[in-house]
Scaffold this motif. Structure first.
Motif, mmCIF file in Angstrom:
data_model
loop_
_atom_site.group_PDB
_atom_site.id
_atom_site.type_symbol
_atom_site.label_atom_id
_atom_site.label_comp_id
_atom_site.label_asym_id
_atom_site.label_seq_id
_atom_site.Cartn_x
_atom_site.Cartn_y
_atom_site.Cartn_z
ATOM 1 N N THR A 152 0.796 -1.063 0.036
ATOM 2 C CA THR A 152 -0.057 0.056 0.035
ATOM 3 C C THR A 152 0.922 1.356 0.078
ATOM 4 O OG1 THR A 152 -1.880 -1.212 1.176
ATOM 5 C CG2 THR A 152 -1.791 1.290 1.208
ATOM 6 N N ALA A 153 1.806 1.100 0.792
ATOM 7 C CA ALA A 153 2.749 2.419 1.024
ATOM 8 C C ALA A 153 3.613 2.496 -0.379
ATOM 9 C CB ALA A 153 3.884 2.324 2.075
ATOM 10 N N ASP A 154 3.952 1.478 -0.949
ATOM 11 C CA ASP A 154 4.448 1.669 -2.324
ATOM 12 C C ASP A 154 3.585 2.208 -3.654
ATOM 13 O OD1 ASP A 154 7.050 0.732 -1.324
ATOM 14 O OD2 ASP A 154 6.568 -1.295 -2.169
ATOM 15 N N THR A 155 2.248 1.791 -3.252
ATOM 16 C CA THR A 155 1.181 2.554 -4.476
ATOM 17 C C THR A 155 1.099 3.719 -3.960
ATOM 18 O OG1 THR A 155 0.342 0.259 -4.261
ATOM 19 C CG2 THR A 155 -0.986 1.879 -5.272
ATOM 20 N N VAL A 156 0.855 4.113 -2.823
ATOM 21 C CA VAL A 156 0.477 5.490 -2.537
ATOM 22 C C VAL A 156 1.626 6.845 -2.436
ATOM 23 C CG1 VAL A 156 -0.659 6.962 -0.668
ATOM 24 C CG2 VAL A 156 -1.619 4.712 -1.094
ATOM 25 N N ARG A 157 2.840 6.026 -2.348
ATOM 26 C CA ARG A 157 3.799 6.871 -2.418
ATOM 27 C C ARG A 157 4.139 8.016 -3.582
ATOM 28 N NH1 ARG A 157 7.657 3.762 -1.148
ATOM 29 N NH2 ARG A 157 7.359 3.896 1.025
ATOM 30 N N PRO A 158 4.176 7.588 -4.817
ATOM 31 C CA PRO A 158 4.025 8.540 -5.773
ATOM 32 C C PRO A 158 2.985 9.681 -5.900
ATOM 33 C CG PRO A 158 4.080 6.404 -6.796
ATOM 34 C CD PRO A 158 3.947 6.315 -5.067
ATOM 35 N N HIS A 159 1.867 9.315 -5.264
ATOM 36 C CA HIS A 159 0.684 10.211 -5.692
ATOM 37 C C HIS A 159 0.953 11.204 -4.390
ATOM 38 C CE1 HIS A 159 -0.890 7.604 -8.392
ATOM 39 N NE2 HIS A 159 -1.186 6.672 -7.469
ATOM 40 N N LEU A 160 1.296 10.672 -3.099
ATOM 41 C CA LEU A 160 1.661 11.731 -2.128
ATOM 42 C C LEU A 160 2.858 12.813 -2.290
ATOM 43 C CD1 LEU A 160 1.192 9.362 1.098
ATOM 44 C CD2 LEU A 160 -0.388 11.322 0.150
ATOM 45 N N ILE A 161 3.698 12.152 -3.039
ATOM 46 C CA ILE A 161 5.083 13.061 -3.495
ATOM 47 C C ILE A 161 4.394 14.115 -4.596
ATOM 48 C CG2 ILE A 161 7.124 13.112 -4.697
ATOM 49 C CD1 ILE A 161 7.772 10.372 -3.590
ATOM 50 N N ALA A 162 3.651 13.727 -5.343
ATOM 51 C CA ALA A 162 3.038 14.657 -6.406
ATOM 52 C C ALA A 162 2.058 15.748 -5.560
ATOM 53 C CB ALA A 162 2.295 13.930 -7.534
ATOM 54 N N LEU A 163 1.346 15.298 -4.498
ATOM 55 C CA LEU A 163 0.332 16.087 -4.007
ATOM 56 C C LEU A 163 1.344 17.171 -3.117
ATOM 57 C CD1 LEU A 163 -2.370 17.099 -2.789
ATOM 58 C CD2 LEU A 163 -2.255 15.568 -1.192
ATOM 59 N N TYR A 164 2.290 16.649 -2.479
ATOM 60 C CA TYR A 164 3.378 17.606 -1.743
ATOM 61 C C TYR A 164 4.060 18.687 -2.936
ATOM 62 C CZ TYR A 164 7.373 18.600 1.024
ATOM 63 O OH TYR A 164 8.276 19.167 1.910
ATOM 64 N N VAL A 207 15.483 15.631 -4.757
ATOM 65 C CA VAL A 207 16.050 14.358 -4.159
ATOM 66 C C VAL A 207 14.718 13.421 -4.731
ATOM 67 C CG1 VAL A 207 16.575 12.956 -2.545
ATOM 68 C CG2 VAL A 207 17.560 15.249 -2.465
ATOM 69 N N LEU A 208 13.566 13.622 -4.143
ATOM 70 C CA LEU A 208 12.622 12.495 -4.661
ATOM 71 C C LEU A 208 12.091 12.509 -6.213
ATOM 72 C CD1 LEU A 208 10.449 12.699 -1.270
ATOM 73 C CD2 LEU A 208 12.137 11.121 -1.960
ATOM 74 N N GLY A 209 11.992 13.712 -6.654
ATOM 75 C CA GLY A 209 11.805 13.688 -8.030
ATOM 76 C C GLY A 209 10.143 14.191 -8.001
ATOM 77 N N PRO A 210 9.335 14.303 -9.121
ATOM 78 C CA PRO A 210 7.913 14.795 -9.125
ATOM 79 C C PRO A 210 6.955 13.706 -8.699
ATOM 80 C CG PRO A 210 8.805 14.038 -11.461
ATOM 81 C CD PRO A 210 9.933 13.878 -10.519
ATOM 82 N N GLY A 211 7.113 12.518 -8.524
ATOM 83 C CA GLY A 211 6.079 11.868 -8.126
ATOM 84 C C GLY A 211 5.047 11.489 -9.222
ATOM 85 N N SER A 212 3.921 11.336 -9.307
ATOM 86 C CA SER A 212 3.030 10.760 -10.571
ATOM 87 C C SER A 212 2.441 12.285 -10.886
ATOM 88 C CB SER A 212 1.810 10.081 -9.834
ATOM 89 O OG SER A 212 1.178 10.406 -8.905
ATOM 90 N N PHE A 213 1.780 12.157 -11.781
ATOM 91 C CA PHE A 213 1.153 13.120 -12.510
ATOM 92 C C PHE A 213 1.791 14.332 -12.911
ATOM 93 C CE2 PHE A 213 -1.851 11.204 -9.242
ATOM 94 C CZ PHE A 213 -2.915 10.488 -10.297
#
Length: 143
Positions: free
Chosen positions: A15-27, A129-135
């Motif tokens: 679940t964390a791996d699935t949600v992480r890119p979306h949370l990074i994008a929101l941040y 460092v983390l990059g853009p995430g999703s979207f």
């Protein structure tokens, strides 16, 4: 019991791996939007303007250049285009702002009003460092 714990840990990790890119994008989007608003306020006098009203005089050092960096880098980070370089420039500009404007008044951010500069500096360093995430627009354009 051990099998149940392993199953729960695996599910939580998935679940964390699935949600992480979306949370990074929101941040990324929230930080980019807030930073861009600072630039727009200083350049165009919107959202309360610079220093409680008005605009920063065009070409004035360092205020006008800082506002251009805030608007441009904030927009790029918000959209996820050239995210890492834009975030690195934004982080550096906030480090510069803290050490040249705020720190001369007192050593700690709470004393010198530099909390926003420090927070933006570290927030953008994390994004770099983390990059853009999703979207991210950059990822979509690359395809």
């Amino acid at each position: 019991m051990s099998h149940l714990v392993t199953t729960v840990r695996t599910a939580a990790s998935t679940t964390a791996d699935t949600v992480r890119p979306h949370l990074i994008a929101l941040y990324r989007a929230v930080v980019g939007l807030l930073f861009g608003c600072h630039g727009a306020a200083s350049l165009f006098g919107v959202l309360g303007g610079a220093h409680g009203g008005g605009t920063v005089p065009a070409g004035s050092w360092p205020g006008w250049y800082a506002a251009v960096i805030q608007l441009a880098c904030g927009a790029l980070v918000l959209l996820g285009a050239a995210t890492r370089p834009a975030a690195l420039v934004a982080s550096g500009s906030m480090a510069y702002a803290y050490f040249t404007v705020h720190q001369q008044h007192a050593p700690a951010p709470l004393q010198n009003g530099g909390e926003p500069a420090v927070l933006f500096c570290w927030a953008f360093l994390l994004i770099a460092v983390l990059g853009p995430g999703s979207f991210a627009l950059g990822s979509r354009l690359a395809r």
